[in-house]
Scaffold this motif. Structure first.
Motif, PDB file in Angstrom:
ATOM      1  N   LEU A  41       0.854  -1.193   0.000  1.00  0.00           N
ATOM      2  CA  LEU A  41       0.000   0.000   0.000  1.00  0.00           C
ATOM      3  C   LEU A  41       0.884   1.235   0.000  1.00  0.00           C
ATOM      4  CD1 LEU A  41      -2.771   1.416   0.321  1.00  0.00           C
ATOM      5  CD2 LEU A  41      -2.511   1.130   2.801  1.00  0.00           C
ATOM      6  N   VAL A  42       0.652   2.117  -0.958  1.00  0.00           N
ATOM      7  CA  VAL A  42       1.392   3.374  -1.065  1.00  0.00           C
ATOM      8  C   VAL A  42       0.460   4.514  -0.671  1.00  0.00           C
ATOM      9  CG1 VAL A  42       2.595   4.969  -2.609  1.00  0.00           C
ATOM     10  CG2 VAL A  42       2.923   2.498  -2.856  1.00  0.00           C
ATOM     11  N   ALA A  43       0.823   5.247   0.388  1.00  0.00           N
ATOM     12  CA  ALA A  43       0.055   6.408   0.836  1.00  0.00           C
ATOM     13  C   ALA A  43       0.717   7.642   0.240  1.00  0.00           C
ATOM     14  CB  ALA A  43       0.027   6.474   2.356  1.00  0.00           C
ATOM     15  N   ASP A  44       0.158   8.119  -0.862  1.00  0.00           N
ATOM     16  CA  ASP A  44       0.803   9.207  -1.597  1.00  0.00           C
ATOM     17  C   ASP A  44       0.372  10.561  -1.060  1.00  0.00           C
ATOM     18  OD1 ASP A  44       2.498   9.779  -4.134  1.00  0.00           O
ATOM     19  OD2 ASP A  44       0.791  11.160  -4.238  1.00  0.00           O
ATOM     20  N   ASN A  45       1.364  11.408  -0.828  1.00  0.00           N
ATOM     21  CA  ASN A  45       1.141  12.692  -0.173  1.00  0.00           C
ATOM     22  C   ASN A  45       1.200  13.867  -1.145  1.00  0.00           C
ATOM     23  OD1 ASN A  45       2.460  14.123   2.936  1.00  0.00           O
ATOM     24  ND2 ASN A  45       0.368  13.844   2.257  1.00  0.00           N
ATOM     25  N   GLY A  60       3.447  12.042   9.057  1.00  0.00           N
ATOM     26  CA  GLY A  60       2.476  11.407   9.931  1.00  0.00           C
ATOM     27  C   GLY A  60       1.101  11.325   9.312  1.00  0.00           C
ATOM     28  N   ALA A  61       0.697  12.371   8.590  1.00  0.00           N
ATOM     29  CA  ALA A  61      -0.621  12.360   7.948  1.00  0.00           C
ATOM     30  C   ALA A  61      -0.728  11.227   6.941  1.00  0.00           C
ATOM     31  CB  ALA A  61      -0.877  13.702   7.275  1.00  0.00           C
ATOM     32  N   ALA A  62       0.331  11.028   6.148  1.00  0.00           N
ATOM     33  CA  ALA A  62       0.328   9.948   5.161  1.00  0.00           C
ATOM     34  C   ALA A  62       0.239   8.588   5.845  1.00  0.00           C
ATOM     35  CB  ALA A  62       1.576  10.029   4.290  1.00  0.00           C
ATOM     36  N   LEU A  63       0.977   8.406   6.929  1.00  0.00           N
ATOM     37  CA  LEU A  63       0.977   7.116   7.604  1.00  0.00           C
ATOM     38  C   LEU A  63      -0.339   6.835   8.313  1.00  0.00           C
ATOM     39  CD1 LEU A  63       4.630   7.069   8.944  1.00  0.00           C
ATOM     40  CD2 LEU A  63       3.637   5.496   7.286  1.00  0.00           C
ATOM     41  N   ILE A  64      -0.917   7.844   8.960  1.00  0.00           N
ATOM     42  CA  ILE A  64      -2.215   7.644   9.616  1.00  0.00           C
ATOM     43  C   ILE A  64      -3.263   7.210   8.597  1.00  0.00           C
ATOM     44  CG2 ILE A  64      -4.109   8.836  10.791  1.00  0.00           C
ATOM     45  CD1 ILE A  64      -1.959  10.543  12.193  1.00  0.00           C
ATOM     46  N   ALA A  65      -3.289   7.901   7.457  1.00  0.00           N
ATOM     47  CA  ALA A  65      -4.244   7.536   6.411  1.00  0.00           C
ATOM     48  C   ALA A  65      -3.972   6.124   5.897  1.00  0.00           C
ATOM     49  CB  ALA A  65      -4.172   8.545   5.273  1.00  0.00           C
TER      50      ALA A  65
END
Length: 398
Positions: free
Chosen positions: A46-50, A76-81
Protein backbone atom coordinates in the motif's frame (compact mmCIF):
# COMPACT_ATOMS: atom_id res chain seq x y z
CA UNK A 1 -10.39 8.40 2.44
CA UNK A 2 -10.08 5.12 0.59
CA UNK A 3 -11.23 2.55 3.12
CA UNK A 4 -11.17 -1.04 1.91
CA UNK A 5 -13.65 -3.77 2.72
CA UNK A 6 -11.24 -5.50 5.05
CA UNK A 7 -10.65 -9.13 4.27
CA UNK A 8 -9.49 -11.77 6.78
CA UNK A 9 -7.41 -13.25 3.95
CA UNK A 10 -4.95 -10.32 4.06
CA UNK A 11 -2.53 -10.84 6.92
CA UNK A 12 0.05 -8.14 6.20
CA UNK A 13 0.03 -4.67 4.67
CA UNK A 14 3.43 -3.26 3.73
CA UNK A 15 2.86 0.49 3.92
CA UNK A 16 5.05 3.09 2.21
CA UNK A 17 4.50 6.84 2.62
CA UNK A 18 5.38 8.56 -0.63
CA UNK A 19 6.15 12.08 -1.80
CA UNK A 20 7.91 12.21 -5.18
CA UNK A 21 9.74 8.90 -4.78
CA UNK A 22 9.65 7.72 -8.43
CA UNK A 23 13.42 7.12 -8.41
CA UNK A 24 13.25 4.46 -5.70
CA UNK A 25 9.60 3.45 -5.39
CA UNK A 26 9.79 0.65 -7.96
CA UNK A 27 12.64 -1.20 -6.27
CA UNK A 28 10.91 -0.88 -2.88
CA UNK A 29 7.63 -2.25 -4.22
CA UNK A 30 9.34 -5.14 -6.01
CA UNK A 31 11.29 -6.05 -2.87
CA UNK A 32 8.11 -5.97 -0.78
CA UNK A 33 6.22 -8.08 -3.29
CA UNK A 34 9.12 -10.49 -3.45
CA UNK A 35 9.05 -10.87 0.32
CA UNK A 36 5.33 -11.63 0.35
CA UNK A 37 5.66 -14.20 -2.43
CA UNK A 38 8.86 -15.77 -1.16
CA UNK A 39 7.58 -16.25 2.39
CA UNK A 40 4.02 -17.22 1.50
CA UNK A 41 2.51 -14.27 3.34
CA UNK A 42 -0.97 -13.17 2.25
CA UNK A 43 -0.51 -9.45 1.92
CA UNK A 44 -0.58 -6.24 -0.04
CA UNK A 45 1.68 -3.30 -0.79
CA UNK A 46 0.00 0.00 0.00
CA UNK A 47 1.39 3.37 -1.07
CA UNK A 48 0.05 6.41 0.84
CA UNK A 49 0.80 9.21 -1.60
CA UNK A 50 1.14 12.69 -0.17
CA UNK A 51 0.75 14.67 -3.39
CA UNK A 52 3.55 13.40 -5.62
CA UNK A 53 4.08 15.24 -8.90
CA UNK A 54 6.62 12.88 -10.47
CA UNK A 55 4.27 10.07 -11.48
CA UNK A 56 4.82 7.95 -8.36
CA UNK A 57 1.12 7.08 -8.19
CA UNK A 58 0.87 5.66 -11.71
CA UNK A 59 4.15 3.82 -11.28
CA UNK A 60 2.92 2.13 -8.11
CA UNK A 61 -0.38 1.12 -9.70
CA UNK A 62 1.37 -0.37 -12.73
CA UNK A 63 3.43 -2.52 -10.38
CA UNK A 64 0.31 -3.85 -8.65
CA UNK A 65 0.46 -1.81 -5.46
CA UNK A 66 -2.66 -0.20 -4.03
CA UNK A 67 -2.45 3.59 -3.87
CA UNK A 68 -4.40 6.02 -1.70
CA UNK A 69 -4.20 9.77 -2.10
CA UNK A 70 -3.61 11.71 1.12
CA UNK A 71 -4.31 15.45 0.61
CA UNK A 72 -3.19 16.45 4.08
CA UNK A 73 0.55 17.09 4.00
CA UNK A 74 3.07 15.47 6.31
CA UNK A 75 4.82 12.19 7.06
CA UNK A 76 2.48 11.41 9.93
CA UNK A 77 -0.62 12.36 7.95
CA UNK A 78 0.33 9.95 5.16
CA UNK A 79 0.98 7.12 7.60
CA UNK A 80 -2.21 7.64 9.62
CA UNK A 81 -4.24 7.54 6.41
CA UNK A 82 -2.35 4.44 5.28
CA UNK A 83 -2.94 2.62 8.56
CA UNK A 84 -6.64 3.41 8.40
CA UNK A 85 -6.85 2.16 4.81
CA UNK A 86 -4.75 -0.98 5.35
CA UNK A 87 -6.44 -4.34 4.79
CA UNK A 88 -3.96 -6.41 6.78
CA UNK A 89 -4.17 -7.57 10.36
CA UNK A 90 -0.57 -6.43 10.65
CA UNK A 91 1.13 -3.42 9.08
CA UNK A 92 4.84 -2.95 8.42
CA UNK A 93 5.75 0.61 7.48
CA UNK A 94 8.94 1.79 5.84
CA UNK A 95 10.22 4.69 3.77
CA UNK A 96 10.06 4.39 -0.02
CA UNK A 97 13.63 5.64 -0.52
CA UNK A 98 15.28 2.17 -0.58
CA UNK A 99 17.11 2.79 2.69
CA UNK A 100 15.29 -0.10 4.39
CA UNK A 101 15.38 -3.68 3.09
CA UNK A 102 11.83 -4.83 2.38
CA UNK A 103 13.09 -8.33 1.64
CA UNK A 104 14.16 -8.79 5.28
CA UNK A 105 10.82 -8.44 7.06
CA UNK A 106 10.60 -12.01 8.39
CA UNK A 107 11.70 -11.09 11.97
CA UNK A 108 8.96 -8.46 12.12
CA UNK A 109 6.28 -10.90 10.96
CA UNK A 110 7.46 -13.59 13.37
CA UNK A 111 7.29 -11.26 16.36
CA UNK A 112 3.86 -9.98 15.35
CA UNK A 113 2.55 -13.51 14.99
CA UNK A 114 3.97 -14.27 18.43
CA UNK A 115 1.79 -11.60 20.01
CA UNK A 116 3.77 -8.36 19.87
CA UNK A 117 1.73 -5.20 19.34
CA UNK A 118 4.63 -3.09 18.06
CA UNK A 119 7.91 -4.37 16.59
CA UNK A 120 10.60 -1.73 16.27
CA UNK A 121 13.67 -1.99 14.08
CA UNK A 122 17.01 -1.10 15.62
CA UNK A 123 19.48 0.28 13.09
CA UNK A 124 22.29 0.55 15.62
CA UNK A 125 22.12 -3.20 16.29
CA UNK A 126 21.50 -4.28 12.70
CA UNK A 127 24.03 -2.07 10.98
CA UNK A 128 24.26 1.37 9.40
CA UNK A 129 26.08 1.39 6.08
CA UNK A 130 28.62 4.16 5.36
CA UNK A 131 26.80 7.28 4.17
CA UNK A 132 23.39 5.98 5.24
CA UNK A 133 22.97 8.35 8.19
CA UNK A 134 24.54 11.80 8.61
CA UNK A 135 27.04 12.04 11.45
CA UNK A 136 24.84 14.65 13.16
CA UNK A 137 21.97 12.17 13.30
CA UNK A 138 24.07 9.11 14.13
CA UNK A 139 26.15 10.52 16.97
CA UNK A 140 23.97 13.34 18.32
CA UNK A 141 20.36 13.50 17.15
CA UNK A 142 19.26 9.88 17.37
CA UNK A 143 21.23 8.94 20.52
CA UNK A 144 20.09 12.06 22.40
CA UNK A 145 16.42 11.85 21.41
CA UNK A 146 16.31 8.08 21.91
CA UNK A 147 18.00 8.50 25.30
CA UNK A 148 15.47 11.11 26.36
CA UNK A 149 12.63 8.90 25.16
CA UNK A 150 13.97 5.93 27.14
CA UNK A 151 14.45 8.09 30.25
CA UNK A 152 10.96 9.61 30.09
CA UNK A 153 8.91 6.58 29.05
CA UNK A 154 11.03 3.40 29.41
CA UNK A 155 9.68 1.60 26.31
CA UNK A 156 12.51 -0.95 26.39
CA UNK A 157 13.90 -0.12 22.94
CA UNK A 158 17.17 1.37 21.77
CA UNK A 159 16.23 3.11 18.50
CA UNK A 160 13.29 5.41 19.14
CA UNK A 161 13.09 6.76 15.59
CA UNK A 162 13.62 3.81 13.27
CA UNK A 163 11.30 4.22 10.28
CA UNK A 164 10.94 0.48 9.73
CA UNK A 165 8.46 -0.92 12.22
CA UNK A 166 5.58 -3.38 12.30
CA UNK A 167 2.44 -3.39 14.41
CA UNK A 168 -0.96 -4.87 14.94
CA UNK A 169 -3.26 -2.51 13.06
CA UNK A 170 -6.15 -2.43 15.54
CA UNK A 171 -3.83 -1.80 18.50
CA UNK A 172 -2.24 1.22 16.84
CA UNK A 173 -5.54 2.64 15.61
CA UNK A 174 -6.84 2.49 19.18
CA UNK A 175 -4.06 4.89 20.25
CA UNK A 176 -5.67 7.78 18.35
CA UNK A 177 -2.43 9.04 16.80
CA UNK A 178 -2.68 12.69 15.76
CA UNK A 179 0.63 14.25 14.75
CA UNK A 180 1.09 14.91 11.05
CA UNK A 181 4.85 15.53 10.85
CA UNK A 182 8.02 13.58 11.53
CA UNK A 183 7.23 13.48 15.25
CA UNK A 184 4.67 10.80 14.38
CA UNK A 185 7.48 8.29 14.93
CA UNK A 186 7.80 9.40 18.57
CA UNK A 187 4.06 9.62 19.12
CA UNK A 188 3.55 5.99 18.15
CA UNK A 189 6.18 4.72 20.61
CA UNK A 190 5.13 7.05 23.43
CA UNK A 191 1.43 6.27 23.22
CA UNK A 192 2.07 2.55 22.78
CA UNK A 193 4.18 2.62 25.95
CA UNK A 194 1.58 4.60 27.91
CA UNK A 195 -1.10 2.14 26.75
CA UNK A 196 1.04 -0.80 27.97
CA UNK A 197 1.21 -2.40 24.54
CA UNK A 198 3.74 -5.18 24.06
CA UNK A 199 6.76 -3.60 22.33
CA UNK A 200 9.73 -5.61 21.08
CA UNK A 201 12.76 -4.82 18.97
CA UNK A 202 14.60 -6.57 16.14
CA UNK A 203 17.88 -5.60 14.44
CA UNK A 204 17.53 -4.03 11.01
CA UNK A 205 19.89 -2.44 8.51
CA UNK A 206 20.00 1.05 7.06
CA UNK A 207 21.48 1.74 3.62
CA UNK A 208 22.07 5.00 1.77
CA UNK A 209 18.84 5.99 0.06
CA UNK A 210 18.72 5.82 -3.71
CA UNK A 211 17.42 9.31 -4.39
CA UNK A 212 19.36 12.01 -6.20
CA UNK A 213 17.55 14.80 -4.35
CA UNK A 214 17.84 15.88 -0.72
CA UNK A 215 15.71 14.01 1.85
CA UNK A 216 12.51 15.50 3.25
CA UNK A 217 13.91 15.42 6.79
CA UNK A 218 15.02 18.79 8.23
CA UNK A 219 17.48 17.98 10.98
CA UNK A 220 17.05 20.79 13.51
CA UNK A 221 13.41 21.55 12.77
CA UNK A 222 12.25 17.94 12.95
CA UNK A 223 14.56 17.18 15.87
CA UNK A 224 12.95 19.99 17.86
CA UNK A 225 9.48 18.68 16.96
CA UNK A 226 10.44 15.24 18.31
CA UNK A 227 11.85 16.76 21.52
CA UNK A 228 8.84 19.04 21.96
CA UNK A 229 6.50 16.06 21.67
CA UNK A 230 8.47 14.02 24.22
CA UNK A 231 8.33 16.90 26.71
CA UNK A 232 4.63 17.58 26.20
CA UNK A 233 3.76 13.95 26.87
CA UNK A 234 5.91 13.76 30.00
CA UNK A 235 4.64 16.44 32.40
CA UNK A 236 6.59 14.71 35.15
CA UNK A 237 9.91 15.62 33.51
CA UNK A 238 8.68 18.91 32.10
CA UNK A 239 7.13 20.25 35.32
CA UNK A 240 7.49 18.05 38.43
CA UNK A 241 11.19 17.29 38.62
CA UNK A 242 12.53 20.77 37.77
CA UNK A 243 9.70 22.42 39.70
CA UNK A 244 10.22 20.33 42.83
CA UNK A 245 13.97 20.92 42.72
CA UNK A 246 13.55 24.68 42.33
CA UNK A 247 10.87 24.91 45.02
CA UNK A 248 12.77 22.91 47.62
CA UNK A 249 16.11 24.62 46.95
CA UNK A 250 14.53 28.07 46.98
CA UNK A 251 12.45 27.43 50.09
CA UNK A 252 15.25 25.87 52.15
CA UNK A 253 17.64 28.68 51.18
CA UNK A 254 15.09 31.37 52.00
CA UNK A 255 14.22 29.89 55.40
CA UNK A 256 17.90 29.39 56.25
CA UNK A 257 18.83 32.98 55.39
CA UNK A 258 15.76 34.29 57.26
CA UNK A 259 17.51 33.12 60.43
CA UNK A 260 20.74 34.90 59.55
CA UNK A 261 23.58 35.17 57.00
CA UNK A 262 25.49 32.04 56.05
CA UNK A 263 29.16 31.83 55.19
CA UNK A 264 30.67 28.94 53.23
CA UNK A 265 34.42 29.26 53.18
CA UNK A 266 35.22 32.73 51.95
CA UNK A 267 31.79 33.23 50.34
CA UNK A 268 28.97 34.85 52.29
CA UNK A 269 25.24 34.54 51.55
CA UNK A 270 22.78 37.10 52.84
CA UNK A 271 19.61 38.95 51.85
CA UNK A 272 20.53 39.37 48.17
CA UNK A 273 20.78 35.61 47.82
CA UNK A 274 17.57 35.34 49.80
CA UNK A 275 15.65 37.46 47.30
CA UNK A 276 16.73 35.32 44.37
CA UNK A 277 16.07 32.13 46.36
CA UNK A 278 12.51 33.21 47.09
CA UNK A 279 11.99 33.93 43.39
CA UNK A 280 13.29 30.42 42.63
CA UNK A 281 10.83 28.94 45.12
CA UNK A 282 7.91 30.78 43.51
CA UNK A 283 9.00 29.67 40.02
CA UNK A 284 9.26 26.07 41.22
CA UNK A 285 5.83 26.24 42.82
CA UNK A 286 4.36 27.60 39.59
CA UNK A 287 5.88 24.68 37.69
CA UNK A 288 4.20 22.27 40.11
CA UNK A 289 0.86 24.04 39.60
CA UNK A 290 1.30 23.76 35.84
CA UNK A 291 1.89 20.03 36.26
CA UNK A 292 -1.30 19.62 38.25
CA UNK A 293 -3.44 21.57 35.80
CA UNK A 294 -1.83 19.89 32.78
CA UNK A 295 -2.42 16.44 34.27
CA UNK A 296 -6.04 17.25 35.10
CA UNK A 297 -6.75 18.44 31.58
CA UNK A 298 -4.76 15.73 29.78
CA UNK A 299 -6.33 12.87 31.70
CA UNK A 300 -9.84 14.33 31.34
CA UNK A 301 -9.36 14.60 27.56
CA UNK A 302 -7.70 11.20 27.26
CA UNK A 303 -4.26 12.48 26.16
CA UNK A 304 -2.49 10.86 29.11
CA UNK A 305 -3.38 7.83 31.23
CA UNK A 306 -4.24 8.27 34.90
CA UNK A 307 -2.18 6.14 37.27
CA UNK A 308 -3.62 4.74 40.49
CA UNK A 309 -1.47 7.14 42.52
CA UNK A 310 -2.69 10.12 40.54
CA UNK A 311 -6.32 9.06 40.96
CA UNK A 312 -5.89 8.88 44.73
CA UNK A 313 -4.27 12.31 44.81
CA UNK A 314 -6.93 13.83 42.54
CA UNK A 315 -9.75 12.47 44.70
CA UNK A 316 -8.09 13.68 47.91
CA UNK A 317 -7.25 17.20 46.68
CA UNK A 318 -10.61 18.95 46.66
CA UNK A 319 -11.38 22.59 46.00
CA UNK A 320 -12.06 23.17 49.69
CA UNK A 321 -8.78 21.62 50.82
CA UNK A 322 -6.86 23.64 48.27
CA UNK A 323 -8.57 26.84 49.42
CA UNK A 324 -7.81 26.09 53.07
CA UNK A 325 -4.14 25.35 52.36
CA UNK A 326 -3.77 28.45 50.20
CA UNK A 327 -5.56 30.64 52.72
CA UNK A 328 -3.34 29.41 55.56
CA UNK A 329 -0.21 30.23 53.56
CA UNK A 330 -1.61 33.63 52.63
CA UNK A 331 -2.47 34.38 56.27
CA UNK A 332 1.02 33.27 57.33
CA UNK A 333 2.44 35.87 54.97
CA UNK A 334 0.08 38.49 56.37
CA UNK A 335 1.05 37.54 59.95
CA UNK A 336 4.77 37.89 59.17
CA UNK A 337 4.10 41.28 57.59
CA UNK A 338 2.01 42.45 60.55
CA UNK A 339 4.71 41.36 62.99
CA UNK A 340 7.20 43.43 61.05
CA UNK A 341 4.86 46.41 61.15
CA UNK A 342 4.43 46.03 64.92
CA UNK A 343 8.20 45.90 65.36
CA UNK A 344 8.56 49.06 63.28
CA UNK A 345 5.99 50.77 65.49
CA UNK A 346 7.95 49.78 68.58
CA UNK A 347 10.76 52.06 67.36
CA UNK A 348 8.31 54.90 66.58
CA UNK A 349 8.46 54.06 62.83
CA UNK A 350 12.01 55.26 62.69
CA UNK A 351 15.02 53.97 60.73
CA UNK A 352 15.66 50.23 60.67
CA UNK A 353 18.49 48.03 59.50
CA UNK A 354 17.75 47.42 55.83
CA UNK A 355 19.09 43.87 55.82
CA UNK A 356 16.92 42.89 58.79
CA UNK A 357 13.84 44.40 57.12
CA UNK A 358 14.48 42.44 53.94
CA UNK A 359 15.15 39.28 55.94
CA UNK A 360 11.55 39.41 57.23
CA UNK A 361 9.83 40.94 54.19
CA UNK A 362 11.02 38.32 51.69
CA UNK A 363 9.47 35.27 53.45
CA UNK A 364 6.29 37.28 53.96
CA UNK A 365 6.04 38.16 50.27
CA UNK A 366 6.90 34.60 49.19
CA UNK A 367 4.18 32.97 51.30
CA UNK A 368 1.65 35.61 50.23
CA UNK A 369 2.35 34.87 46.55
CA UNK A 370 2.35 31.08 46.93
CA UNK A 371 -0.83 31.12 49.01
CA UNK A 372 -2.66 33.31 46.51
CA UNK A 373 -1.49 31.12 43.62
CA UNK A 374 -2.76 28.01 45.40
CA UNK A 375 -6.18 29.57 45.91
CA UNK A 376 -6.47 30.55 42.26
CA UNK A 377 -5.17 27.16 41.11
CA UNK A 378 -7.76 25.36 43.24
CA UNK A 379 -10.59 27.27 41.58
CA UNK A 380 -9.15 26.66 38.11
CA UNK A 381 -8.69 22.95 38.82
CA UNK A 382 -12.29 22.75 40.01
CA UNK A 383 -13.44 24.33 36.75
CA UNK A 384 -11.47 21.77 34.73
CA UNK A 385 -13.06 18.90 36.62
CA UNK A 386 -16.70 20.04 36.61
CA UNK A 387 -18.78 17.01 35.55
CA UNK A 388 -20.53 17.55 32.23
CA UNK A 389 -22.54 15.66 29.70
CA UNK A 390 -21.58 15.39 26.06
CA UNK A 391 -23.75 17.62 23.96
CA UNK A 392 -26.65 15.69 22.49
CA UNK A 393 -27.14 15.95 18.75
CA UNK A 394 -29.64 18.58 17.71
CA UNK A 395 -32.77 17.20 16.12
CA UNK A 396 -33.43 18.44 12.61
CA UNK A 397 -36.67 18.57 10.77
CA UNK A 398 -37.28 16.68 7.58
Amino acid sequence: MNRPDRSPDVELTILMPCLNEAETLEVCIRKAQGFLAGHGVAGEVLVADNGSQDGSQDLARRLGARVIDVPRKGYGAALIAGIEAASGTYVIMGDADDSYDFTALAPFVERLRSGADLVMGNRFKGGIAPGAMPALHRYLGNPVLSGIGRLFFRPGIGDFHCGLRGFRREAILALGLQTTGMEFASEMVVKATLANLRIVEVPTTLSPDGRSRAPHLRSWHDGWRHLRFLLMFSPRWLFIYPGLFAFLLGTVTTVTLAIGPVKVGAVGFDVTTMIYASALAVIGFQALLFWWLTKLYATAEGFLPASAGYRRLASAWTLERGLIAGLLLFLLGVAIGVSQLVHWGSVDFGRQDAREVVRVAVPSAMTLIIGFQMIMMSFFAAILTVPHRSAAPTATGV
